[in-house]
Design a protein around this motif. Sequence first.
Motif, PDB file in Angstrom:
ATOM      1  N   LEU A 135       0.895  -1.242   0.020  1.00  0.00           N
ATOM      2  CA  LEU A 135       0.117  -0.040   0.097  1.00  0.00           C
ATOM      3  C   LEU A 135       0.849   1.216   0.029  1.00  0.00           C
ATOM      4  CD1 LEU A 135      -3.142   0.904   0.391  1.00  0.00           C
ATOM      5  CD2 LEU A 135      -2.581   1.052   2.847  1.00  0.00           C
ATOM      6  N   THR A 136       0.715   2.013  -0.853  1.00  0.00           N
ATOM      7  CA  THR A 136       1.517   3.478  -0.719  1.00  0.00           C
ATOM      8  C   THR A 136       1.022   4.201   0.479  1.00  0.00           C
ATOM      9  OG1 THR A 136       0.997   3.815  -3.093  1.00  0.00           O
ATOM     10  CG2 THR A 136       1.464   5.613  -1.715  1.00  0.00           C
ATOM     11  N   GLU A 137       2.072   4.425   1.420  1.00  0.00           N
ATOM     12  CA  GLU A 137       2.054   4.641   2.702  1.00  0.00           C
ATOM     13  C   GLU A 137       0.788   5.799   2.931  1.00  0.00           C
ATOM     14  OE1 GLU A 137       4.764   6.366   6.230  1.00  0.00           O
ATOM     15  OE2 GLU A 137       5.753   4.636   5.010  1.00  0.00           O
ATOM     16  N   GLN A 138       0.183   5.549   3.701  1.00  0.00           N
ATOM     17  CA  GLN A 138      -1.221   6.468   4.250  1.00  0.00           C
ATOM     18  C   GLN A 138      -1.578   6.312   5.520  1.00  0.00           C
ATOM     19  OE1 GLN A 138      -5.123   4.522   2.383  1.00  0.00           O
ATOM     20  NE2 GLN A 138      -3.629   5.339   0.690  1.00  0.00           N
ATOM     21  N   SER A 139      -2.308   7.049   6.046  1.00  0.00           N
ATOM     22  CA  SER A 139      -2.940   6.951   7.440  1.00  0.00           C
ATOM     23  C   SER A 139      -4.148   6.416   7.155  1.00  0.00           C
ATOM     24  CB  SER A 139      -3.008   8.181   8.040  1.00  0.00           C
ATOM     25  OG  SER A 139      -4.029   9.067   7.409  1.00  0.00           O
ATOM     26  N   LEU A 140      -4.577   5.990   8.439  1.00  0.00           N
ATOM     27  CA  LEU A 140      -5.956   5.185   8.480  1.00  0.00           C
ATOM     28  C   LEU A 140      -6.887   6.178   8.325  1.00  0.00           C
ATOM     29  CD1 LEU A 140      -7.405   2.513   9.069  1.00  0.00           C
ATOM     30  CD2 LEU A 140      -7.455   3.248  11.617  1.00  0.00           C
ATOM     31  N   ALA A 141      -6.949   7.424   8.369  1.00  0.00           N
ATOM     32  CA  ALA A 141      -8.100   8.470   8.251  1.00  0.00           C
ATOM     33  C   ALA A 141      -8.055   8.629   6.838  1.00  0.00           C
ATOM     34  CB  ALA A 141      -7.633   9.506   8.994  1.00  0.00           C
ATOM     35  N   PRO A 155     -17.286   3.580   6.499  1.00  0.00           N
ATOM     36  CA  PRO A 155     -16.800   2.030   7.206  1.00  0.00           C
ATOM     37  C   PRO A 155     -17.002   2.146   8.767  1.00  0.00           C
ATOM     38  CG  PRO A 155     -15.118   3.467   6.394  1.00  0.00           C
ATOM     39  CD  PRO A 155     -16.311   4.282   5.962  1.00  0.00           C
ATOM     40  N   THR A 156     -16.849   1.288   9.352  1.00  0.00           N
ATOM     41  CA  THR A 156     -16.874   0.844  10.435  1.00  0.00           C
ATOM     42  C   THR A 156     -15.131   0.376  10.886  1.00  0.00           C
ATOM     43  OG1 THR A 156     -19.064   0.083  11.063  1.00  0.00           O
ATOM     44  CG2 THR A 156     -17.494  -0.329  12.823  1.00  0.00           C
ATOM     45  N   VAL A 157     -14.696   1.238  11.778  1.00  0.00           N
ATOM     46  CA  VAL A 157     -13.178   1.055  12.037  1.00  0.00           C
ATOM     47  C   VAL A 157     -12.638   0.884  13.487  1.00  0.00           C
ATOM     48  CG1 VAL A 157     -10.962   2.161  11.918  1.00  0.00           C
ATOM     49  CG2 VAL A 157     -12.639   2.697  10.165  1.00  0.00           C
ATOM     50  N   ALA A 158     -11.845  -0.143  13.439  1.00  0.00           N
ATOM     51  CA  ALA A 158     -11.270  -0.525  14.730  1.00  0.00           C
ATOM     52  C   ALA A 158      -9.944  -0.038  14.462  1.00  0.00           C
ATOM     53  CB  ALA A 158     -11.424  -2.044  15.122  1.00  0.00           C
ATOM     54  N   ALA A 159      -9.309   0.760  15.228  1.00  0.00           N
ATOM     55  CA  ALA A 159      -8.089   1.550  14.582  1.00  0.00           C
ATOM     56  C   ALA A 159      -6.700   0.860  14.814  1.00  0.00           C
ATOM     57  CB  ALA A 159      -8.187   3.188  15.533  1.00  0.00           C
ATOM     58  N   GLY A 160      -6.669  -0.057  15.733  1.00  0.00           N
ATOM     59  CA  GLY A 160      -5.360  -0.784  15.817  1.00  0.00           C
ATOM     60  C   GLY A 160      -4.210   0.235  16.740  1.00  0.00           C
ATOM     61  N   GLY A 193     -15.885  -6.652   4.550  1.00  0.00           N
ATOM     62  CA  GLY A 193     -17.476  -6.134   4.470  1.00  0.00           C
ATOM     63  C   GLY A 193     -17.973  -6.080   6.006  1.00  0.00           C
ATOM     64  N   GLU A 194     -17.843  -6.920   6.824  1.00  0.00           N
ATOM     65  CA  GLU A 194     -18.651  -6.677   8.126  1.00  0.00           C
ATOM     66  C   GLU A 194     -17.579  -6.869   9.179  1.00  0.00           C
ATOM     67  OE1 GLU A 194     -21.491 -10.028   8.397  1.00  0.00           O
ATOM     68  OE2 GLU A 194     -22.173  -9.494   6.433  1.00  0.00           O
ATOM     69  N   ILE A 195     -17.737  -6.654  10.496  1.00  0.00           N
ATOM     70  CA  ILE A 195     -17.052  -6.716  11.484  1.00  0.00           C
ATOM     71  C   ILE A 195     -17.941  -7.591  12.840  1.00  0.00           C
ATOM     72  CG2 ILE A 195     -17.647  -4.405  12.479  1.00  0.00           C
ATOM     73  CD1 ILE A 195     -14.810  -4.171  13.892  1.00  0.00           C
ATOM     74  N   SER A 196     -17.570  -8.347  13.403  1.00  0.00           N
ATOM     75  CA  SER A 196     -17.883  -9.093  14.615  1.00  0.00           C
ATOM     76  C   SER A 196     -17.379  -8.472  15.913  1.00  0.00           C
ATOM     77  CB  SER A 196     -17.883 -10.520  14.605  1.00  0.00           C
ATOM     78  OG  SER A 196     -18.895 -10.971  13.400  1.00  0.00           O
ATOM     79  N   GLU A 197     -17.906  -8.718  17.163  1.00  0.00           N
ATOM     80  CA  GLU A 197     -17.351  -8.336  18.240  1.00  0.00           C
ATOM     81  C   GLU A 197     -15.778  -8.841  18.558  1.00  0.00           C
ATOM     82  OE1 GLU A 197     -16.404  -8.592  22.886  1.00  0.00           O
ATOM     83  OE2 GLU A 197     -16.277 -10.141  21.161  1.00  0.00           O
ATOM     84  N   PRO A 198     -15.442  -9.896  18.101  1.00  0.00           N
ATOM     85  CA  PRO A 198     -13.900 -10.194  18.453  1.00  0.00           C
ATOM     86  C   PRO A 198     -12.977  -9.533  17.874  1.00  0.00           C
ATOM     87  CG  PRO A 198     -15.359 -12.367  18.135  1.00  0.00           C
ATOM     88  CD  PRO A 198     -16.052 -11.171  17.552  1.00  0.00           C
ATOM     89  N   GLN A 199     -13.064  -9.172  16.558  1.00  0.00           N
ATOM     90  CA  GLN A 199     -12.257  -8.267  15.762  1.00  0.00           C
ATOM     91  C   GLN A 199     -11.732  -6.869  16.388  1.00  0.00           C
ATOM     92  OE1 GLN A 199     -15.080  -9.572  13.705  1.00  0.00           O
ATOM     93  NE2 GLN A 199     -13.785 -11.501  13.973  1.00  0.00           N
ATOM     94  N   ALA A 200     -12.747  -6.317  17.007  1.00  0.00           N
ATOM     95  CA  ALA A 200     -12.252  -5.131  17.892  1.00  0.00           C
ATOM     96  C   ALA A 200     -11.299  -5.361  18.831  1.00  0.00           C
ATOM     97  CB  ALA A 200     -13.463  -4.303  18.316  1.00  0.00           C
ATOM     98  N   HIS A 201     -11.261  -6.457  19.693  1.00  0.00           N
ATOM     99  CA  HIS A 201     -10.344  -6.820  20.595  1.00  0.00           C
ATOM    100  C   HIS A 201      -8.848  -7.190  19.769  1.00  0.00           C
ATOM    101  CE1 HIS A 201     -13.345  -6.624  23.610  1.00  0.00           C
ATOM    102  NE2 HIS A 201     -14.034  -7.412  23.032  1.00  0.00           N
ATOM    103  N   THR A 206      -3.500  -6.483  18.762  1.00  0.00           N
ATOM    104  CA  THR A 206      -2.156  -6.822  17.545  1.00  0.00           C
ATOM    105  C   THR A 206      -1.615  -5.590  17.118  1.00  0.00           C
ATOM    106  OG1 THR A 206      -3.660  -7.101  15.646  1.00  0.00           O
ATOM    107  CG2 THR A 206      -3.222  -8.965  17.133  1.00  0.00           C
ATOM    108  N   GLY A 207      -2.461  -4.345  17.011  1.00  0.00           N
ATOM    109  CA  GLY A 207      -1.983  -3.205  16.396  1.00  0.00           C
ATOM    110  C   GLY A 207      -2.635  -2.954  15.073  1.00  0.00           C
ATOM    111  N   VAL A 208      -3.193  -4.177  14.529  1.00  0.00           N
ATOM    112  CA  VAL A 208      -3.558  -4.179  12.987  1.00  0.00           C
ATOM    113  C   VAL A 208      -4.891  -3.375  13.007  1.00  0.00           C
ATOM    114  CG1 VAL A 208      -3.957  -5.491  10.829  1.00  0.00           C
ATOM    115  CG2 VAL A 208      -2.124  -6.194  12.560  1.00  0.00           C
ATOM    116  N   ALA A 209      -5.005  -2.526  12.039  1.00  0.00           N
ATOM    117  CA  ALA A 209      -6.383  -1.878  12.137  1.00  0.00           C
ATOM    118  C   ALA A 209      -7.184  -2.980  11.077  1.00  0.00           C
ATOM    119  CB  ALA A 209      -6.148  -0.489  11.151  1.00  0.00           C
ATOM    120  N   PHE A 210      -8.561  -2.589  11.536  1.00  0.00           N
ATOM    121  CA  PHE A 210      -9.734  -3.640  10.979  1.00  0.00           C
ATOM    122  C   PHE A 210     -10.793  -2.453  10.227  1.00  0.00           C
ATOM    123  CE2 PHE A 210     -13.700  -5.728  10.749  1.00  0.00           C
ATOM    124  CZ  PHE A 210     -13.166  -7.105  10.301  1.00  0.00           C
TER     125      PHE A 210
END
Length: 247
Positions: A135-141, A155-160, A193-201, A206-210
């Motif tokens: 990915l061409t380096e960019q911010s999550l925002a 989108p719904t974002v879990a920021a890492g 496409g979707e997020i469930s409760e465990p992915q936010a944790h 892990t620091g990886v954004a979802f």
Amino acid sequence: MQRTELDQYLGSLLEVGRFKDYGPNGLQVEGRTEVRRIVCGVTASLRLIDAAIEAGADTLLVHHGLFWRGQDGRVTGWMKQRLQHLLAAEINLFAYHLPLDAHPEFGNNAQLGARFGWQADGRFGDQDLGFVGPLTEQSLADLQQQLQLVLGREPTVAAGDGRPLRRVAWCTGGAQGHFEAAIAAGADVYVTGEISEPQAHLAAETGVAFVAAGHHATERYGIKALGEHLAARFGLEQQFIDLPNPA
């Protein structure tokens, strides 16, 4: 072209036989023998079926068909209505689920990536459905804003942990369960496409954004590309109908 020819061509093109799927891929409802006009859409809902009838289609091509593992199996209620409308109009229904997600050119993942300039250099997850690449380096925002602009949905974002984004993994639709595999593949951000409760944790730990960008929103492009390909190759009439969906 003949219905049987179309069935054979798509089965070969999408390599249907190599996938273990949640439902049958290929011809799900038999209609007219000759195929001249195809309507494409994401899901074989009653609204899409009626839109195909209104458009004069003899064939409906979708990503989400009618039949899924674990269904009740009785032809009542909503299932009766959908089948009744298809059969009365003699419309063929073709559906391709995981084979369409995975195809390297016409698939949902390939087509979504193309809209953002993502070039896959690897695969991950169950049956290698997920794509991962630089990915061409960019911010999550910035990525969030780009997704919203192109897909027309916030989108719904879990920021890492806020790290710079240098590698992106993606898998369209309801692929939140592939997040751990995306992390193992070296992604800084995972788009699905979707997020469930465990992915936010997992994102926090892990620091990886979802990023959940919408099931329907991320899966509009594969079936559209496939319909356009069929029209160009076989001289068929083709129309993509996108029906709004909040999911």
